[in-house]
Design a protein around this motif. Sequence first.
Motif, PDB file in Angstrom:
ATOM      1  N   ILE A  14      12.181  13.562  -2.547  1.00 47.06           N
ATOM      2  CA  ILE A  14      11.434  14.182  -3.652  1.00 47.06           C
ATOM      3  C   ILE A  14      12.388  14.938  -4.566  1.00 47.06           C
ATOM      4  O   ILE A  14      12.283  14.870  -5.794  1.00 47.06           O
ATOM      5  CB  ILE A  14      10.334  15.107  -3.106  1.00 47.06           C
ATOM      6  N   VAL A  15      13.343  15.666  -3.971  1.00 44.81           N
ATOM      7  CA  VAL A  15      14.336  16.386  -4.774  1.00 44.81           C
ATOM      8  C   VAL A  15      15.139  15.411  -5.629  1.00 44.81           C
ATOM      9  O   VAL A  15      15.418  15.674  -6.814  1.00 44.81           O
ATOM     10  CB  VAL A  15      15.273  17.211  -3.871  1.00 44.81           C
ATOM     11  N   ALA A  16      15.498  14.258  -5.063  1.00 46.90           N
ATOM     12  CA  ALA A  16      16.261  13.262  -5.824  1.00 46.90           C
ATOM     13  C   ALA A  16      15.459  12.759  -7.024  1.00 46.90           C
ATOM     14  O   ALA A  16      16.015  12.579  -8.119  1.00 46.90           O
ATOM     15  CB  ALA A  16      16.634  12.091  -4.914  1.00 46.90           C
ATOM     16  N   LEU A  17      14.157  12.568  -6.835  1.00 48.27           N
ATOM     17  CA  LEU A  17      13.307  12.133  -7.946  1.00 48.27           C
ATOM     18  C   LEU A  17      13.233  13.218  -9.029  1.00 48.27           C
ATOM     19  O   LEU A  17      13.236  12.916 -10.227  1.00 48.27           O
ATOM     20  CB  LEU A  17      11.904  11.805  -7.429  1.00 48.27           C
ATOM     21  N   ILE A  18      13.164  14.474  -8.596  1.00 46.67           N
ATOM     22  CA  ILE A  18      13.127  15.586  -9.554  1.00 46.67           C
ATOM     23  C   ILE A  18      14.435  15.639 -10.336  1.00 46.67           C
ATOM     24  O   ILE A  18      14.441  15.778 -11.566  1.00 46.67           O
ATOM     25  CB  ILE A  18      12.889  16.920  -8.816  1.00 46.67           C
ATOM     26  N   GLU A  19      15.569  15.517  -9.622  1.00 48.72           N
ATOM     27  CA  GLU A  19      16.870  15.628 -10.275  1.00 48.72           C
ATOM     28  C   GLU A  19      17.152  14.448 -11.202  1.00 48.72           C
ATOM     29  O   GLU A  19      17.913  14.587 -12.168  1.00 48.72           O
ATOM     30  CB  GLU A  19      17.963  15.758  -9.219  1.00 48.72           C
TER      31      GLU A  19
END
Length: 247
Positions: A14-19
Motif C-alpha cells: 500500500i505504501v508503494a502505491l501511495i509513493e
Amino acid sequence: MSEPRLYQSIAAEIVALIEKGEFPPGSRLPGERDLAQRLGVSRVTVREAEIALEAQGLITIKTGSGVYVKARPAAAPGALPDVSAFDLTAARAVIEAEAAAMAASRITDAEVEMLEGLIAAMTDPASGEAAASEADRQFHLAIARIAGNPVVEHCVQLIWRMRNELPRVRQVYANVCHNDGDTRNDEHTAILDGLRLRDPGAARTAMRNHFQRLFESMLEATENEALAEIRRRTQQDRERFLAATAR
C-alpha cells in the motif's frame, strides 16, 4: 530473522502505491473489499495493514467515511528522518554490530571496567528506570567511541537521537524494553564478554543477536496491538449492528 507477517507485506504494498502517486495525499483508499481483491488477501489482512499504517502516521481511518492518505510534512533542514522502529533496529543490527567488532580490537582494560560499571548501573534496582535507560545509552555510545572511527561514532549518536526523539520509535522501544530487562542485561553481558576477550567475531555476533531478539519482540508486540485494535473495532461494529436490529 523471521519472515514479515502477511499484513506487514500488504502494508508495504500500500505504501508503494501511495509513493508511486496512485493514491496522493488527501485521497481516499479503495474499500477493504476492493483492496483485498486487488492484493489477493483477506479483508482482515487489509484491515491489519491499515491499522499498522495509521499507527505510522501515513493514513487516517475515519469510521463511516473511509481511509485517507495523510500529507507528509516537509522536513526542516537538519531534521531527523521519519523512520519506523523496525527500520532503525535493522540499521542498528548492522552498524552497531560492526562497531562492536571494531571496538574488540582496540578496547583497553580501563574501558572494559567502565562498561562493566554501566551494566551494573543498568541492573541495579536502586537506579530507577530513567537511570538504567541512560546507562544503556552510554553503553552503546561508549562502544561506538571505542571503535575509533568518528563516522561510526556519529552514526550511533544519530541512531540514539532517532531512538529517543522520534515519538513513534520511542513508544515502540518503551513498550518492548519495559518488560525485557533481564534478557537485555544478559545480552549486554554477552557483548561485553566478546569485548573482554578481544574477539571481534564474538562481539559482533552478540550485538547482532541483541538486536535480532529486540526486532522479534517488536514484531510480536506490534502484532498483538493490531489484533487488539481489530477486536475493539469488531466489537464496536457488533454493538452498532445489535443496536440497529433491536429496534
